[in-house]
Motif scaffolding. Structure first.
Motif, PDB file in Angstrom:
ATOM      1  N   LEU A  21       1.085   1.686  -7.346  1.00  0.00           N
ATOM      2  CA  LEU A  21       0.400   2.839  -6.759  1.00  0.00           C
ATOM      3  C   LEU A  21       1.336   4.023  -6.542  1.00  0.00           C
ATOM      4  CD1 LEU A  21      -1.910   1.073  -4.134  1.00  0.00           C
ATOM      5  CD2 LEU A  21      -2.496   1.893  -6.425  1.00  0.00           C
ATOM      6  N   ALA A  22       2.550   3.747  -6.078  1.00  0.00           N
ATOM      7  CA  ALA A  22       3.511   4.828  -5.852  1.00  0.00           C
ATOM      8  C   ALA A  22       3.910   5.482  -7.168  1.00  0.00           C
ATOM      9  CB  ALA A  22       4.738   4.299  -5.125  1.00  0.00           C
ATOM     10  N   ALA A  79       4.764  14.701   0.849  1.00  0.00           N
ATOM     11  CA  ALA A  79       5.487  13.429   0.978  1.00  0.00           C
ATOM     12  C   ALA A  79       6.892  13.690   1.490  1.00  0.00           C
ATOM     13  CB  ALA A  79       5.529  12.715  -0.375  1.00  0.00           C
ATOM     14  N   TRP A 119       1.172   7.694  -8.462  1.00  0.00           N
ATOM     15  CA  TRP A 119       1.188   8.966  -7.731  1.00  0.00           C
ATOM     16  C   TRP A 119       2.284   9.879  -8.270  1.00  0.00           C
ATOM     17  CZ3 TRP A 119       5.136  11.010  -4.721  1.00  0.00           C
ATOM     18  CH2 TRP A 119       4.809  12.137  -3.951  1.00  0.00           C
ATOM     19  N   PRO A 128       0.837  -1.197   0.000  1.00  0.00           N
ATOM     20  CA  PRO A 128       0.000   0.000   0.000  1.00  0.00           C
ATOM     21  C   PRO A 128       0.872   1.248   0.000  1.00  0.00           C
ATOM     22  CG  PRO A 128       0.021  -1.014   2.170  1.00  0.00           C
ATOM     23  CD  PRO A 128       0.699  -1.977   1.244  1.00  0.00           C
ATOM     24  N   PHE A 129       0.359   2.316  -0.610  1.00  0.00           N
ATOM     25  CA  PHE A 129       1.150   3.538  -0.729  1.00  0.00           C
ATOM     26  C   PHE A 129       0.399   4.714  -0.131  1.00  0.00           C
ATOM     27  CE2 PHE A 129       2.222   7.442  -3.075  1.00  0.00           C
ATOM     28  CZ  PHE A 129       3.567   7.515  -2.747  1.00  0.00           C
ATOM     29  N   SER A 130       1.070   5.420   0.774  1.00  0.00           N
ATOM     30  CA  SER A 130       0.523   6.630   1.365  1.00  0.00           C
ATOM     31  C   SER A 130       1.615   7.691   1.301  1.00  0.00           C
ATOM     32  CB  SER A 130       0.104   6.393   2.822  1.00  0.00           C
ATOM     33  OG  SER A 130      -0.376   7.580   3.399  1.00  0.00           O
ATOM     34  N   PRO A 131       1.436   8.739   0.509  1.00  0.00           N
ATOM     35  CA  PRO A 131       2.496   9.732   0.309  1.00  0.00           C
ATOM     36  C   PRO A 131       3.037  10.331   1.599  1.00  0.00           C
ATOM     37  CG  PRO A 131       0.711  10.093  -1.234  1.00  0.00           C
ATOM     38  CD  PRO A 131       0.223   9.063  -0.260  1.00  0.00           C
ATOM     39  N   ASP A 132       2.163  10.572   2.571  1.00  0.00           N
ATOM     40  CA  ASP A 132       2.613  11.267   3.781  1.00  0.00           C
ATOM     41  C   ASP A 132       3.435  10.396   4.719  1.00  0.00           C
ATOM     42  OD1 ASP A 132       0.375   9.726   4.261  1.00  0.00           O
ATOM     43  OD2 ASP A 132      -0.374  11.024   5.862  1.00  0.00           O
ATOM     44  N   THR A 133       3.413   9.076   4.520  1.00  0.00           N
ATOM     45  CA  THR A 133       4.163   8.189   5.421  1.00  0.00           C
ATOM     46  C   THR A 133       5.240   7.371   4.703  1.00  0.00           C
ATOM     47  OG1 THR A 133       2.504   6.438   5.165  1.00  0.00           O
ATOM     48  CG2 THR A 133       2.218   7.991   7.002  1.00  0.00           C
ATOM     49  N   THR A 134       5.200   7.313   3.384  1.00  0.00           N
ATOM     50  CA  THR A 134       6.116   6.440   2.664  1.00  0.00           C
ATOM     51  C   THR A 134       7.563   6.900   2.775  1.00  0.00           C
ATOM     52  OG1 THR A 134       6.479   5.305   0.550  1.00  0.00           O
ATOM     53  CG2 THR A 134       6.002   7.646   0.453  1.00  0.00           C
TER      54      THR A 134
END
Length: 338
Positions: free
Chosen positions: A317-318, A134, A321, A100-106
């Motif tokens: 996903l990354a 990010a 983005w 899974p990809f989350s910009p604020d935590t990756t």
């Protein structure tokens, strides 16, 4: 001819002999060409990576990588395996949603290929967005002018290439980022700066041009073809200029060709040379240095800037983005031209 059921059994048995985690090790070593770096990527020790490679070598019956002073060099068998294997891994990860990809935590690093002009116009605004959206994402910018650009994309060492491409092979995907025309740069106080720029001015005053390679590098009609990817070598439309000058019965004087846009201000500031450059570059250099920009005195077709990536990353996903963020920055740059 072998019956399909028998063939399927053999395939299943072959896969059953291999721990699929070993393929992740292969993928990391192939990309990094270094056991320590591959281990950091996978959170494994160098010893664990080496042991995993040994198991995979035994399973496929090939050495796969040869240790040299320059790192782990893949064998012919490894080179043949890599494209399909790495593509399959990306598809499995995308299908299972295991990353899974989350910009604020990756915590991720992206590699973008771009020339210095597009780095300033598109990548820099994107980088400013990263600071808040990010903060854990790092960027590496590599020159899109390198002769092995297509190979670097194939090997997974470049995530996204930004530039002007005449041809894109089917193994790569692309999207349009923006379109722009050209403009002429000159120093403040230039003899033609107070009047309207003419075709005769472009023939009278020597020109500085941006060029990432000429015929000696295999350029044809301003583009260099590498593994099916044709990238722009000259940053202006030479044919449009020469055709426009036919009516004056004069020819342009191409005095200096430089590979880097940031060298242009220094070359123009103390001379009467002119430079034909992309419109966004003309605006950026005129704003940051002692230069003026003027419209072309002839018609030249607009250039289309595209982002190019390997199709194996299409559903990552990354990566999706990343493409969206770069596209957003390009749209903002294009709006400044309106």
């Amino acid at each position: 001819m072998m019956h399909p059921v028998q063939l399927l059994k053999i395939v299943i048995m072959s896969i059953g002999r291999i721990d699929l985690n070993l393929l992740k090790v292969f993928d990391a070593v192939y990309e990094d060409r270094n056991l320590v770096l591959a281990g950091k990527r996978l959170n494994l020790t160098q010893s664990a990576v080496s042991h995993a490679l040994g198991r995979l070598r035994g399973a496929v019956g090939d050495e796969l990588f040869i240790r040299t002073r320059k790192g782990m060099v893949p064998t012919g068998r490894a080179m043949a395996m890599a494209p399909s294997l790495r593509d399959a891994l990306r598809r499995i990860e995308a299908t299972l949603g295991v990353e899974p990809f989350s910009p604020d935590t990756t915590k991720r690093q992206f590699v973008i290929a771009a020339n210095d002009h597009l780095t300033a116009v598109i990548v820099a605004p994107f980088l400013r967005e990263l600071q808040t959206l990010a903060p854990g994402v790092d960027l590496i910018i590599k020159p899109s002018t390198r002769l092995d650009l297509a190979e670097q994309i194939d090997l997974g060492r470049i995530d996204l290439a930004v530039g002007i491409f005449a041809e894109v092979p089917s193994r790569l995907n692309s999207r349009t980022l923006m379109s722009q025309g050209e403009a002429v740069l000159m120093r403040k106080g230039h003899p033609v700066s107070r009047g309207k720029l003419t075709l005769r001015d472009l023939a009278k005053y020597p020109l500085v041009t941006l060029s990432a390679g000429g015929q000696e590098e295999g350029a044809v009609s301003g583009f260099i073809l590498d593994r099916g990817l044709a990238r722009q070598s000259e940053m202006f439309d030479r044919d449009a200029l020469e055709e426009a000058l036919l009516e004056t019965k004069e020819t342009p004087r191409f005095r200096v060709a430089v590979p880097h846009a940031l060298a242009i201000p220094a070359l123009l500031s103390e001379t009467d040379m002119l430079s034909i450059v992309p419109a966004t570059l003309a605006m950026a250099l005129a704003k940051s240095s002692n230069l003026l920009h003027r419209q072309l005195p002839y018609q030249a077709p607009a250039s289309t800037i595209r982002a190019v990536w390997h199709r194996r990353d299409e559903h990552d996903l990354a990566h999706t983005w990343l493409r969206e963020m770069v596209g957003k920055a390009a749209r903002a740059a294009e709006e400044l031209l309106a």
